[in-house]
Motif scaffolding. Structure first.
Motif, PDB file in Angstrom:
ATOM      1  N   PRO A 331       0.829  -1.210   0.000  1.00 54.30           N
ATOM      2  CA  PRO A 331       0.000   0.000   0.000  1.00 54.30           C
ATOM      3  C   PRO A 331       0.858   1.252   0.000  1.00 54.30           C
ATOM      4  N   SER A 332       0.336   2.309  -0.614  1.00 49.02           N
ATOM      5  CA  SER A 332       1.058   3.587  -0.629  1.00 49.02           C
ATOM      6  C   SER A 332       0.965   4.300   0.721  1.00 49.02           C
ATOM      7  N   SER A 333      -0.094   4.012   1.479  1.00 48.64           N
ATOM      8  CA  SER A 333      -0.256   4.627   2.803  1.00 48.64           C
ATOM      9  C   SER A 333       0.647   3.933   3.810  1.00 48.64           C
ATOM     10  N   LEU A 334       1.309   4.697   4.635  1.00 51.90           N
ATOM     11  CA  LEU A 334       2.212   4.113   5.635  1.00 51.90           C
ATOM     12  C   LEU A 334       1.443   3.334   6.687  1.00 51.90           C
ATOM     13  N   SER A 335       0.285   3.841   7.117  1.00 56.25           N
ATOM     14  CA  SER A 335      -0.495   3.125   8.128  1.00 56.25           C
ATOM     15  C   SER A 335      -1.029   1.817   7.565  1.00 56.25           C
ATOM     16  N   ALA A 336      -1.495   1.839   6.332  1.00 57.79           N
ATOM     17  CA  ALA A 336      -1.973   0.600   5.711  1.00 57.79           C
ATOM     18  C   ALA A 336      -0.826  -0.380   5.506  1.00 57.79           C
ATOM     19  N   HIS A 337       0.327   0.157   5.149  1.00 56.30           N
ATOM     20  CA  HIS A 337       1.496  -0.714   4.987  1.00 56.30           C
ATOM     21  C   HIS A 337       1.870  -1.372   6.307  1.00 56.30           C
ATOM     22  N   ALA A 338       1.792  -0.616   7.393  1.00 54.80           N
ATOM     23  CA  ALA A 338       2.144  -1.167   8.704  1.00 54.80           C
ATOM     24  C   ALA A 338       1.124  -2.198   9.171  1.00 54.80           C
TER      25      ALA A 338
END
Length: 423
Positions: A331-338
């Motif tokens: 994911p491009s979003s950091l929170s979604a990536h985490a």
């Protein structure tokens, strides 16, 4: 008469000269021929019956030999010298006769040459004229050839350059033909593969073929599911695939999971089109088929409980649970990536809890969570615990630390020995 004065008729045959003339009609076919010889010899004692026995030697001819039989103008047509008597025409000497003969021969020769020349003159004239014409034509042709050389000389170089280009084009044509042949074979294979997943082809296929590609037991069930789902699938853009082929494409992707590019190539569609078809059908299949996932009644489970479970757990096993993870794009979003990062898979994943009955049917599928969530957290916050009844047994592997959660529903958690001892 011989040289010593011996009469001719008295000479023996051994002393006669090698060059002789027979006095018979074989020399002259007319009587006057032989009579002329007899008159010139002038012998009265000749036996006319024995003329074939007489000979005349070469001394009696001016030139030393008689002339040909038909050359009557020659002085040697008859013997004229050394005959033993004087000729009556003494005024005509031998020299005069020879000269007259030579003059006659010259006149005859000139006449013959003139006639032959007149006869050959037209031919020679025509030949000379032809040679002149041929020479003129040769000169004209030489001039034309020289002019042509000057004209075509720069063009010959151009032709040579074109020959090299033609050779290169022929090589490129051969490569293109090989490429066309390869593409034709691929197109044939694609048509065969595309034709394999038509409704008519699968209707005639065996149950094993259907089970291998779709995991469904037979074609009748496959067609029933298709008819149940495809009514809700919106019509997309113009594609080469029929709705049934699109449905088979999705099932094949779910069953075997080949690369999307591979399926798109063999079905002669673009990868983007294949992706849109997969997402479109997957959404509608989730909506239309979720009603088929049911939690069975306890009585139904106990009546069909397999013997291997009855021997170990009795008839109380209600569900077997486990989590499975699906790789997703980062994911491009950091929170979604985490939240989707899985330490177990070392990749971004989506995690869901799956429950199956002892008979092997799917009885529960949770919502998808991020790969970071633990199995315990996912089990606690999905609705599976509310489906348990007092006395039910839940089977799970060693990663599920949910004994307290299950006990709160007055059920039991069993971790099989072959998984509990693993490190």
């Amino acid at each position: 008469m011989a040289s010593d004065g011996t009469p001719l008729e008295l000479l023996p045959l051994q002393r006669r000269q090698s060059f002789v003339i027979y006095l018979n009609t074989s020399i002259g076919s007319r009587l006057e021929d032989t009579s002329g010889y007899l008159a010139a010899i002038n012998r009265k004692n000749l036996d006319l019956q024995r003329l074939d026995k007489y000979r005349i030697c070469e001394r009696h001819f001016i030139s030393g030999s008689p002339t040909s039989l038909y050359d009557r103008t020659s002085p040697d047509w008859l013997p004229t010298v050394n005959l033993g008597y004087e000729a009556s025409d003494s005024c005509s000497s031998t020299k005069d006769r020879v000269e007259r003969y030579e003059r006659a021969r010259e006149r005859e020769l000139r006449r013959t040459v003139q006639q032959e020349t007149e006869a050959l003159l037209p031919t020679v004239t025509a030949t000379v004229a032809d040679r002149i014409v041929d020479e003129e034509l040769r000169l004209i042709a030489a001039e034309q050839i020289e002019t042509a050389k000057q004209y075509f000389k720069p063009r010959v170089a151009t032709v040579c350059e074109c020959s090299g280009q033609v050779k290169k084009l022929e090589e490129e044509l051969a490569k293109s033909q090989d490429t066309i042949k390869l593409l034709t074979e691929q197109l044939t294979t694609q048509k065969q593969l595309q034709g394999t997943f038509t409704e008519e082809c699968l209707a005639a296929a065996s149950d094993d073929f259907v089970r291998c590609h779709t995991a469904l037991p037979n074609f009748n069930i496959l067609r029933a599911i298709f008819q149940h789902v495809h009514k809700m699938v919106p019509a997309g853009g113009i594609t080469k695939l029929s709705p049934f082929q699109e449905f088979m494409f999705v099932l094949l992707k779910l069953r075997i999971d080949p690369p999307l590019e591979y399926l798109a190539c063999h079905l002669r569609i673009s990868t983007a089109t294949a992706s849109r078809i997969f997402i479109k059908w997957l959404k509608q299949m989730d909506i239309r088929l979720q009603d088929f996932i049911i939690w069975p009644e306890r009585n139904a489970l106990q009546k069909t409980m397999p013997m291997c479970y009855q021997a170990s757990f009795g008839k109380k096993v209600a569900v077997i649970i486990d989590c499975f993870e699906i790789f997703i794009d980062r994911p491009s979003s950091l929170s979604a990536h985490a939240s989707t990062w899985s330490n177990y898979k070392h990749h971004n994943t989506a995690k869901a809890l799956l429950g199956i009955t002892p008979q092997g049917t799917v009885s529960f599928v949770s919502e998808c969570w991020g790969g970071r969530d633990s199995d315990k957290h996912l089990t606690e916050h999905c609705s599976i615990l509310r489906k348990l009844l007092p006395g039910d047994i839940v089977l799970a592997d060693r990663g599920f630390d949910i004994a307290e959660l299950v006990a709160m529903m007055r059920a039991q958690l069993h971790i099989p020995a072959f998984t509990g001892g693993k490190k």
